[in-house]
Scaffold this active site. Structure first.
Site, PDB file in Angstrom:
ATOM      1  N   GLY A 164       0.802  -1.174  -0.023  1.00  0.00           N
ATOM      2  CA  GLY A 164       0.119  -0.103  -0.122  1.00  0.00           C
ATOM      3  C   GLY A 164       1.029   1.300   0.094  1.00  0.00           C
ATOM      4  O   GLY A 164       0.302   2.290   0.159  1.00  0.00           O
ATOM      5  N   GLY A 165       2.135   1.242  -0.631  1.00  0.00           N
ATOM      6  CA  GLY A 165       2.843   2.400  -0.682  1.00  0.00           C
ATOM      7  C   GLY A 165       3.506   2.822   0.478  1.00  0.00           C
ATOM      8  O   GLY A 165       4.504   3.808   0.438  1.00  0.00           O
ATOM      9  N   LYS A 201      13.547  -2.969  -9.738  1.00  0.00           N
ATOM     10  CA  LYS A 201      13.870  -1.626 -10.581  1.00  0.00           C
ATOM     11  C   LYS A 201      12.634  -0.890 -10.528  1.00  0.00           C
ATOM     12  O   LYS A 201      11.500  -1.311 -10.421  1.00  0.00           O
ATOM     13  CB  LYS A 201      13.831  -2.483 -11.986  1.00  0.00           C
ATOM     14  CG  LYS A 201      13.984  -1.496 -13.216  1.00  0.00           C
ATOM     15  CD  LYS A 201      15.473  -1.447 -13.722  1.00  0.00           C
ATOM     16  CE  LYS A 201      15.411  -0.422 -14.879  1.00  0.00           C
ATOM     17  NZ  LYS A 201      16.706   0.004 -15.009  1.00  0.00           N
ATOM     18  N   TYR A 202      12.860   0.424 -10.517  1.00  0.00           N
ATOM     19  CA  TYR A 202      11.875   1.441 -10.422  1.00  0.00           C
ATOM     20  C   TYR A 202      11.070   1.711 -11.770  1.00  0.00           C
ATOM     21  O   TYR A 202      11.708   1.976 -12.715  1.00  0.00           O
ATOM     22  CB  TYR A 202      12.295   2.816  -9.969  1.00  0.00           C
ATOM     23  CG  TYR A 202      11.192   3.866  -9.803  1.00  0.00           C
ATOM     24  CD1 TYR A 202       9.910   3.678  -8.866  1.00  0.00           C
ATOM     25  CD2 TYR A 202      11.333   4.957 -10.779  1.00  0.00           C
ATOM     26  CE1 TYR A 202       9.137   4.711  -8.915  1.00  0.00           C
ATOM     27  CE2 TYR A 202      10.104   5.922 -10.819  1.00  0.00           C
ATOM     28  CZ  TYR A 202       9.194   5.589  -9.962  1.00  0.00           C
ATOM     29  OH  TYR A 202       8.290   6.841  -9.890  1.00  0.00           O
ATOM     30  N   HIS A 208      -1.747   0.248 -12.714  1.00  0.00           N
ATOM     31  CA  HIS A 208      -1.780  -0.468 -11.652  1.00  0.00           C
ATOM     32  C   HIS A 208      -3.066  -1.592 -12.149  1.00  0.00           C
ATOM     33  O   HIS A 208      -4.014  -1.037 -12.058  1.00  0.00           O
ATOM     34  CB  HIS A 208      -2.029   0.088 -10.293  1.00  0.00           C
ATOM     35  CG  HIS A 208      -2.688  -0.957  -9.002  1.00  0.00           C
ATOM     36  ND1 HIS A 208      -1.989  -1.002  -8.074  1.00  0.00           N
ATOM     37  CD2 HIS A 208      -3.680  -1.947  -8.912  1.00  0.00           C
ATOM     38  CE1 HIS A 208      -2.515  -1.805  -7.185  1.00  0.00           C
ATOM     39  NE2 HIS A 208      -3.604  -2.235  -7.900  1.00  0.00           N
ATOM     40  N   HIS A 235      -1.839   6.802  -2.520  1.00  0.00           N
ATOM     41  CA  HIS A 235      -2.074   5.434  -2.578  1.00  0.00           C
ATOM     42  C   HIS A 235      -3.446   5.221  -2.229  1.00  0.00           C
ATOM     43  O   HIS A 235      -3.634   4.057  -1.545  1.00  0.00           O
ATOM     44  CB  HIS A 235      -0.939   4.755  -1.616  1.00  0.00           C
ATOM     45  CG  HIS A 235       0.526   4.993  -1.817  1.00  0.00           C
ATOM     46  ND1 HIS A 235       0.724   4.466  -3.086  1.00  0.00           N
ATOM     47  CD2 HIS A 235       1.404   5.599  -1.267  1.00  0.00           C
ATOM     48  CE1 HIS A 235       2.110   4.647  -3.116  1.00  0.00           C
ATOM     49  NE2 HIS A 235       2.441   5.616  -2.153  1.00  0.00           N
ATOM     50  N   ARG A 291      -7.883 -10.724   0.805  1.00  0.00           N
ATOM     51  CA  ARG A 291      -9.117 -10.127   1.267  1.00  0.00           C
ATOM     52  C   ARG A 291      -9.905  -9.993   0.201  1.00  0.00           C
ATOM     53  O   ARG A 291      -9.669  -9.828  -0.868  1.00  0.00           O
ATOM     54  CB  ARG A 291      -8.868  -9.068   2.005  1.00  0.00           C
ATOM     55  CG  ARG A 291      -8.362  -7.909   1.324  1.00  0.00           C
ATOM     56  CD  ARG A 291      -8.412  -6.510   2.093  1.00  0.00           C
ATOM     57  NE  ARG A 291      -8.040  -5.307   0.939  1.00  0.00           N
ATOM     58  CZ  ARG A 291      -6.949  -5.166   0.637  1.00  0.00           C
ATOM     59  NH1 ARG A 291      -5.645  -5.508   1.002  1.00  0.00           N
ATOM     60  NH2 ARG A 291      -6.753  -4.095  -0.077  1.00  0.00           N
ATOM     61  N   VAL A 294     -12.208  -3.406  -1.599  1.00  0.00           N
ATOM     62  CA  VAL A 294     -13.043  -2.200  -1.977  1.00  0.00           C
ATOM     63  C   VAL A 294     -13.964  -2.197  -3.168  1.00  0.00           C
ATOM     64  O   VAL A 294     -14.897  -2.272  -3.242  1.00  0.00           O
ATOM     65  CB  VAL A 294     -12.486  -0.968  -1.668  1.00  0.00           C
ATOM     66  CG1 VAL A 294     -13.672   0.249  -1.953  1.00  0.00           C
ATOM     67  CG2 VAL A 294     -11.998  -0.677  -0.144  1.00  0.00           C
ATOM     68  N   ARG A 337     -15.186   6.087  -5.785  1.00  0.00           N
ATOM     69  CA  ARG A 337     -15.099   6.110  -4.403  1.00  0.00           C
ATOM     70  C   ARG A 337     -15.688   7.681  -3.775  1.00  0.00           C
ATOM     71  O   ARG A 337     -14.696   8.350  -3.922  1.00  0.00           O
ATOM     72  CB  ARG A 337     -13.765   5.701  -3.502  1.00  0.00           C
ATOM     73  CG  ARG A 337     -13.325   4.154  -3.962  1.00  0.00           C
ATOM     74  CD  ARG A 337     -12.278   3.633  -3.084  1.00  0.00           C
ATOM     75  NE  ARG A 337     -11.700   2.571  -3.488  1.00  0.00           N
ATOM     76  CZ  ARG A 337     -10.758   1.998  -2.868  1.00  0.00           C
ATOM     77  NH1 ARG A 337     -10.200   2.467  -1.915  1.00  0.00           N
ATOM     78  NH2 ARG A 337     -10.298   0.698  -3.309  1.00  0.00           N
TER      79      ARG A 337
HETATM   80  C1  MV4 Z   1       6.466   0.205  -7.633  1.00  0.00           C
HETATM   81  C2  MV4 Z   1       6.319   1.590  -8.288  1.00  0.00           C
HETATM   82  C3  MV4 Z   1       7.206   1.548  -9.478  1.00  0.00           C
HETATM   83  N1  MV4 Z   1       8.197   0.466  -9.681  1.00  0.00           N
HETATM   84  N2  MV4 Z   1       7.315  -0.825  -8.028  1.00  0.00           N
HETATM   85  C4  MV4 Z   1       3.046   1.760  -4.542  1.00  0.00           C
HETATM   86  C5  MV4 Z   1       2.176   0.975  -3.722  1.00  0.00           C
HETATM   87  C6  MV4 Z   1       2.480  -0.566  -3.847  1.00  0.00           C
HETATM   88  N3  MV4 Z   1       1.651  -1.214  -3.637  1.00  0.00           N
HETATM   89  C7  MV4 Z   1       3.478  -0.616  -4.696  1.00  0.00           C
HETATM   90  N4  MV4 Z   1       3.756   0.772  -5.214  1.00  0.00           N
HETATM   91  C8  MV4 Z   1       4.605   0.958  -6.434  1.00  0.00           C
HETATM   92  N5  MV4 Z   1       5.564   0.061  -6.500  1.00  0.00           N
HETATM   93  C9  MV4 Z   1       8.415  -0.482  -8.876  1.00  0.00           C
HETATM   94  N6  MV4 Z   1       9.073  -1.458  -9.036  1.00  0.00           N
HETATM   95  C10 MV4 Z   1       5.384   2.357  -8.194  1.00  0.00           C
HETATM   96  C11 MV4 Z   1       4.422   2.129  -7.135  1.00  0.00           C
HETATM   97  C12 MV4 Z   1       3.711   3.368  -7.007  1.00  0.00           C
HETATM   98  C13 MV4 Z   1       1.865   2.802  -7.236  1.00  0.00           C
HETATM   99  C14 MV4 Z   1       1.615   1.845  -7.509  1.00  0.00           C
HETATM  100  C15 MV4 Z   1       0.340   1.509  -7.669  1.00  0.00           C
HETATM  101  C16 MV4 Z   1      -0.458   2.469  -7.859  1.00  0.00           C
HETATM  102  C17 MV4 Z   1      -0.022   3.729  -7.467  1.00  0.00           C
HETATM  103  C18 MV4 Z   1       1.221   4.245  -7.086  1.00  0.00           C
HETATM  104  C19 MV4 Z   1       1.507   5.394  -6.779  1.00  0.00           C
HETATM  105  C20 MV4 Z   1       2.929   5.521  -6.639  1.00  0.00           C
HETATM  106  C21 MV4 Z   1       3.865   4.510  -6.517  1.00  0.00           C
END
Ligand code: MV4
Length: 446
Positions: A164-165, A201-202, A208, A235, A291, A294, A337
């Protein structure tokens, strides 16, 4: 089937579970805090038990009080809803130790997915694609630097106990690594009491996309398609769609087949959601939620499958009774929502609801525990309604969303309805052209 089911939750999701129970002929027990004595979920349940003061920690998270409520009312199953105790493996275990049924996966699977490192290792072994990254926990800065060189910058340091960030830090270059490492570890320790971290890796502009699955106790696993949950702010999801505007049916089917085969091998049971990042045509698993979520209604609208009913039937030992080929996807669904917040500043806006008029008509569903005269308490999550629309295709669903938002009247508290109207009117949203960063820029006026 169960003789009586206790719902360990409040608000719209408590009503949602009550509705499934009523259709299955199962009497329900509501639990509530003193702040929720007048809540709709208490009014509509067959029985109710007060379990403590307003603070969630003393009521909806109070395991002893909830187990006692189940015992004195003679409930034989507990549905945790989402949030609160829904992903607490210790709670699931205790429910079972008391001879009751926990409506959800086994405690072992909740625990496995609660630790993001063991979750990723499990998925990797089942052939589910991951983001390139460390194979497990990273012990120290030296190892972090070696992993980061191998996968290439930018990298993301994540807490094993996160999700969840929370507890994430980006290092764009090798220069930024030591500071990101220090901060990520400190935050992980402070927030979770566990400073285990891993590196990925970013990905800079992913969507999502999550896949809903159902698994029975006999090894039958089906997926109910994907949801696109890219529209988030800090998030918090604001809008979800099924299916994703970015995905083809063939991509969904291929991912679904891999995931279902994997979960059969794992022996997973009940409902679950696998979260993926999707960028450049590639899926990368990041987390699994064990789970009910929502946003489950958008999946229900395109499949016609009642996910809560299925959770209860599965927990009672009944087989799914249909195959993947029998799961049919029809049209497009969108959920927004609605929260009790200022639509521009997001400042909380609890208080008395003077007027509540929910929209209706073809393809419109409102899941809400609001009523005129209800006082939204300040102690809990600010979500007060989910508006779900369904149409034969995405443009039809969006037109219906705009129409339903115009009809929706909530007077007395501020809500995010005006923000949803702006999103629904936006050209990029209408084109389906957005990623996980789009909404932050949109609300910032960029
Ligand atoms: C990441 C990402 C970029 N690269 N992982 C944020 C919440 C968590 N569930 C995982 N998240 C992220 N993981 C990698 N390798 C960017 C995010 C992310 C994000 C992911 C889903 C929905 C919204 C987001 C907002 C900021 C960052």
């Amino acid at each position: 089937m169960f003789g009586k089911l206790l719902i360990a939750n409040r608000g719209e999701i408590a009503l949602r579970i009550q509705r499934a129970c009523r259709e299955l002929g199962i009497p329900t027990v509501a639990v509530h805090s003193t702040a929720d004595a007048q809540a709709m979920h208490v009014r509509l349940a067959d029985e109710s038990v007060c379990i403590g003061p307003p603070s969630a920690k003393d009521s909806y998270l109070n395991v002893a009080a909830i187990l006692t409520a189940a015992s004195i009312t003679g409930a034989d199953a507990i549905h945790p809803g989402y949030g609160f105790l829904s992903e607490n493996a210790g709670f699931a275990e205790m429910v079972e130790d008391h001879g009751l049924t926990f409506i959800g996966p086994s405690a072992a699977h909740i625990r496995m997915m609660g630790d993001k490192i063991t979750a990723k290792a499990a998925m990797a072994s089942l052939g589910v694609p991951l983001v390139p990254g460390s194979p497990g926990a990273v012990a120290d800065l030296t190892e972090a630097a070696a992993v980061s060189e191998t996968i290439g910058y930018p990298v993301l340091i994540k807490a094993a106990a996160g999700g969840g960030g929370r507890g994430m830090k980006v290092a764009h270059t090798a220069d930024e690594l030591s500071e990101a490492w220090r901060v990520a570890r400190a935050e992980a320790r402070a927030a979770f009491g566990n400073d285990a971290v891993y590196i990925e890796k970013y990905l800079d502009k992913p969507r999502h996309i999550e896949l809903q699955v159902l698994a029975d106790a006999f090894g039958n696993v089906v997926h109910l398609g994907e949801r696109d949950c890219s529209l988030q702010r800090r998030h918090q999801k604001l809008l979800e769609e099924a299916g994703s505007p970015a995905l083809t049916g063939a991509e969904r089917d291929a991912l679904g087949a891999t995931v279902c085969a994997g979960l059969t091998k794992l022996g997973y049971r009940n409902a679950g959601t696998l979260e993926f990042l999707y960028q450049d045509g590639q899926f990368a698993f990041i987390e699994m939620n064990t789970r009910l979520q929502v946003e489950h209604p958008v999946t229900e609208m395109i499949t016609g499958i009642d996910i809560v009913r299925e959770q209860i039937r599965i927990a009672a030992g009944q087989p799914l009774g249909y195959t993947q080929a029998e799961v049919k996807f029809s049209g497009h669904a969108i959920e927004v929502r609605v929260t009790a917040e200022d639509p521009e500043t997001f400042a909380p806006s609890p208080g008395r609801v003077d007027v509540f008029h929910a929209p209706g008509g073809l393809g419109v569903r409102v899941d809400s525990a609001l009523y005129a005269g209800y006082v939204v308490p300040p102690h809990y999550d600010s979500m007060v309604a989910k508006l779900i629309v369904h149409g034969t295709d995405r443009p039809t669903a969006i037109a219906r969303l705009r129409r339903a938002l115009e009809e929706f009247a909530v007077v007395g508290i501020k809500t995010t309805i005006p923000l949803h109207q702006r999103i629904a009117a936006d050209p990029a949203f209408n084109a389906g052209d957005y990623d996980i960063h789009w909404l932050e820029r949109f609300v910032a006026g960029e």
